[in-house]
Scaffold this active site. Structure first.
Site, mmCIF file in Angstrom:
data_model
loop_
_atom_site.group_PDB
_atom_site.id
_atom_site.type_symbol
_atom_site.label_atom_id
_atom_site.label_comp_id
_atom_site.label_asym_id
_atom_site.label_seq_id
_atom_site.Cartn_x
_atom_site.Cartn_y
_atom_site.Cartn_z
ATOM 1 N N GLY C 150 0.817 -1.205 0.000
ATOM 2 C CA GLY C 150 0.000 0.000 0.000
ATOM 3 C C GLY C 150 0.851 1.256 0.000
ATOM 4 O O GLY C 150 2.084 1.213 -0.009
ATOM 5 N N CYS C 151 0.160 2.392 0.014
ATOM 6 C CA CYS C 151 0.828 3.681 -0.159
ATOM 7 C C CYS C 151 1.669 4.072 1.045
ATOM 8 O O CYS C 151 2.823 4.477 0.915
ATOM 9 C CB CYS C 151 -0.195 4.754 -0.481
ATOM 10 S SG CYS C 151 -1.629 4.779 0.584
ATOM 11 N N TYR C 152 1.092 3.980 2.244
ATOM 12 C CA TYR C 152 1.858 4.333 3.442
ATOM 13 C C TYR C 152 3.106 3.472 3.568
ATOM 14 O O TYR C 152 4.189 3.940 3.909
ATOM 15 C CB TYR C 152 1.003 4.096 4.697
ATOM 16 C CG TYR C 152 0.032 5.184 5.048
ATOM 17 C CD1 TYR C 152 0.429 6.518 5.137
ATOM 18 C CD2 TYR C 152 -1.299 4.880 5.360
ATOM 19 C CE1 TYR C 152 -0.480 7.506 5.493
ATOM 20 C CE2 TYR C 152 -2.209 5.867 5.721
ATOM 21 C CZ TYR C 152 -1.792 7.186 5.788
ATOM 22 O OH TYR C 152 -2.687 8.164 6.153
#
Lengths: 369, 369, 369, 369
Positions: C150-152
């Site tokens: 994911g992005c985080y």
């Protein structure tokens, strides 16, 4: 102290009413009714009220609510829902300011045509007083039920009504291009109201067919039918302005609303053709004759309105330009949709109804920066 | 009535002071000084003041300004510029609240080290009282010159100072990750403050080296040097909190500010290691012992701060989480940089200096939506 | 041509995959599956695809979908939902890139602990290859199922992984203060995602307890367990970097996400203590040894990352500051959550799996202004 | 390969040209001229170009620039400044696309009237070909100097030009209410372009008197003077549309621009009276006859344009509503001011001039979310 309650207290207009009334020096907030959040503490739903006088309030269900303890009730409910509740309250003899669209038309067939909803209280609708404070004071003062105008309509009517008394104005040619902040759409969970969908973009909606077209047109024409004024739109007003309704026109309005990515605010750009040459001076005089002594109307013929100068206040900024090249007038009108466009004007109307100075509790300057 | 003037009246902090003081029930706004706009009418520069009590004010040049008519002067000027003007005013015997960074350090060498500017008034700097209202009331009450803390520092200190009195806190490990709205940068014409450059984006700046690191650290350590309290940070405070400064620590702060695309607000996320296991209950008790009776500090251990719940108000929201897994505390602090972070706290300090209820003129609830 | 389909095509990640794949020179988009909008034409749901190659596509129901026509399938579904669908597809022998959280942990107990959901396919989870492109190429190349981070997590790991190989780094002290644009929350109808609720404000959420803490920690520790690398995180990598995992540490991460009012972007500010003095030069060398030849990683030790320089692109900007005063490193990491944080990295992984140049179809420069 | 240079490379339009041309498969970017940043590396001014083909480019001073190495030069300079530089370049025999307002009028007196600037190159102005790609292809193909229209004008003309060929249209009644994102104002340091001044607010400017009124009117009337078409606005166009200019009208335009807080985008709402009843079908047919085969014009009579569906692309969305009640047409036009409103259309024109497919290098879909 005026004892006031709010029904529909947790919508955006509801909490704006709370914000204003809790600081109003002559009001005691009685009950906050919200069926959707009944039983919750207000600050658990809206933490910004911590530290305020309403910090300990609980939200109630309408079934628990008693009319008799109140001098006035504000109803901030969806149209269609509001009419039934208002009718019931009205029968119990309390003053009501209704912020929905349900009682803005005496002609309930017109209401049904534009809202697509039956109206079950035509008689009551005819008793409702239209709450455009600056133009209807004497009627509001005596009213039991005030139908508070919405944000688009307030911005438009304040810009247009002086022109009703201007014989050079071609009232059949009115175009209103209005822009609204997103809070005006309320807090219902619709996809196009998501941040990701409405940030850094803009759009028009219902071009030419939005229901507020009809409200603007309807009120303009009620003004034009001079006889009407005697009964509702005040006679003091007629006398004051030497109203002539010169040319037996009927107003026609083309209204297109837009959604712009700001939180609060209505910005209306209004176009109108003139039948004869005019001038900045003539128009300034016309507008001044209506607004010079109005506390909340800032006429700025030498500059231009901007939302940031009114957001957070009950003020309206009105600018205009006479366009000699095309013989048109462009009127610019800016207000805060939560204040002068909803809760602020409602409090202004309450002040009128209770013989208070109109600006009581509404003195805030716009919050800028 | 308290006669007050503002020097630096057209910066963003200046106009926020005007907004507050014009409605303050015990203040009479005297002069508005702005060299850059001297000769202009206030409403021609900031139209939001139309309709208010200051609508007819003209902006003056400092050379036209007379100290003697004033009970208090607010100086809202750039650092470096402020010290000279404050020194001159001080000599004329008027009370001053200075909103620049110039008098926040008694140690002017430290000032010079972090600001890169000579300080010409070291003696006066030592007389200045640090204006963190909640922690320095007794000194502020007697002060002639109050050095009002900035927004980042107020948000950080209010979150951290209770921990100074907590023996489990490892004060050498403080990390402050702070986020500021763009109004905090003022209205100077810099490219990165343009809408097109700062909308829909964010960034850090001066990571670990911003000058406010030093102010936060400096004030924390003045607290830790218990002796100091006798003279300035009030003895009543020491007595109240049974202050121990247990472990002879020295606080060390790593501070990184960020620019986020909001107008008003500071949001600080603060990380601190504990030397021993603690609990939500212990920390709640600690914070409560400091803030339970504080009007403007909202301790919310069960929820989380958010800018929208404080913007437009003088309130601070403080939340925290004890992270058992890593034995750390995360403290979250949110305030409005124009209010509690600048003009609001200045008015709060004025209220203290003139023995008024601290919240006079500062009762506004956050403007939401 | 690679035949590709997307399951979950109308979520924000789904349409970003469409946007990328329709222009990818080696991909033929096959089917777009969206149960919620099955039967609609894509452009009636997302008008921005008018004029593109997919303008005539219809959205299908999963029940109509046939695996056999595809070389690769992208699943962009909520966690919990994804595992069942992926398992079924996997059994039919097609390559899959899953963008949910369901296959990111080989240790499915850990998954269950943080996601609060049972995992029914532990065996399959152990076959999934972690799709952090820059660190796991050789495994991705051979993978049948890629679990796309994911992005985080991508923003954090790219900033932190080089430090795993740095003996001075105290890996028990990692603090990640991450800020996300609102699109990262998807298009579900939640009140706090409304424009009016998330514009002009910001907040933290799940401080210290967000599930991505565990993913970051888990992957860091898999790196530290050197043996692991042989099988998955590539041996070529170990050889290249002379990986030492010097001190037998275990990484501990405190992660706090924030919601900021921007559309796209993750900005992570990461704090880490050092055990010994270091220098900008030493750290630059360390990061260079990892990223010098990486197309999508922009190491900028002399400036600072900003979302506007990466939004709309697959690039990551990495800056850092060595803070001598406190012996800490601050690492700043910025990426577009829709691209390198989701769909972009998925396409990068597809390129690796099909032996294409990694940047194929991903060459866009950030859209600024 | 087409060798191209950009003069004025560091304004917002300049960097958008760089962004497009560096990825254009048939262009080799030669020199980037920027007097204000001469000597700097491009990526030190605009870091988003790291990793791209122009990452190593240095910005040059105009005095260092040599025309002869170029097939085409894009000038993206302020009006007034541009005319002199363009004239000098023109004399050296290179093709030029000028993005300023300087060569958009053959009638340079009209230019002077509206721009308040002398025009020193009237003869050259008459040789300039108006670069509205869809309406002037045959002339653009042969042009040496293309005057690229601006964003407001492109949005307005594409909406209005089909109506020029519609006998029921009352062209004397055109009202254009246009809304622009802030990037359209460029990066000059003006106070009202600061984030704090233009976020969460909106305003109109120059209502009825903005100089683009005249450009829109001028071009509409050049179309109406049918004879003109022979020479410039292409004869193929006349043949195709059986152009009649039925009623010898002259177009009159009232144009009011607004600044809205979005980054990119022009949204124009256009109002026009009809002389006779029409219908959605008739208008759809009219617009279709112009745009059915146009790659970049998306005619959407059944839905409504929105900036998010075009921002980041060269597309224009056109919607309209026939308002039977008032016999008016409302046309809605949305485009990206940096792309179809500036750099994108310039590249489209270059493609026409060099016989490339018009969409070469311009295929991007809007970046949403």
């Amino acid at each position: 102290m005026i004892k006031a309650s709010i029904i529909g207290a947790t919508g955006y207009v509801g909490i704006e009413l709370i914000r204003l009334l809790q600081k109003h020096p002559r009001v005691e907030l009685n009950e906050l009714v919200s069926n959707s959040r009944a039983g919750s503490k207000l600050i658990d739903v809206y933490p910004q009220f911590r530290g305020s006088q309403v910090a300990d309030y609980y939200l109630k269900d309408l079934s628990e609510f008693e009319v008799k303890d109140n001098d006035i009730i504000f109803t901030a409910l969806p149209h269609g829902v509001s009419q039934n509740i208002v009718a019931e309250l009205f029968d119990q003899g309390v003053k009501i300011i209704d912020l929905s669209g349900d009682f803005r038309y005496h002609d309930t067939d017109l209401y049904t045509e534009w809202y697509g909803i039956e109206h079950n209280f035509s008689e009551l609708a005819c008793k409702a007083v239209y709450g455009l404070s600056e133009f209807n004071r004497s009627a509001i003062k005596k009213a039991s039920l005030v139908a508070n105008p919405g944000c688009y309509v307030t911005a438009s009517l304040l810009a247009l009504l002086p022109l009703v008394n201007f014989s050079k104005a071609d009232l059949s040619s009115i175009i209103i291009d209005a822009k609204s902040g997103v809070s005006g759409a309320g807090k219902s969970l619709k996809q196009d109201l998501l941040f990701t969908e409405s940030y850094n973009t803009m759009k028009a909606y219902s071009p030419g067919t939005h229901r507020h077209s009809s409200e603007i047109e309807y009120i303009l024409n009620r003004f034009l039918e001079q006889s009407y004024f005697q009964s509702e739109f005040g006679s003091e007003f007629l006398a004051l302005h030497n109203f002539n309704s010169a040319n037996n026109q009927k107003a026609t309005v083309l209204f297109t609303p837009h959604l712009v990515p700001v939180k609060r605010g209505i910005f209306a750009t209004i176009y109108l053709k003139l039948n004869a040459e005019s001038s900045k001076e003539e128009l300034t005089e016309l507008y001044n004759s209506f607004y010079e002594t109005e506390k909340f109307i800032q006429l700025i013929p030498d500059s231009l309105p901007e939302l940031k100068y009114v957001a957070g206040s009950n003020y309206v900024q009105l600018g205009f330009r006479y366009n000699k090249r095309t013989d048109q007038v462009i009127i610019l009108s800016a207000l805060d949709n939560m204040l002068k466009g909803a809760a602020g004007q409602a409090v202004q109307n309450m002040n009128i109804m209770f013989n208070l100075a109109e600006e009581t509790g509404l003195e805030a300057t716009a919050l800028f920066p």
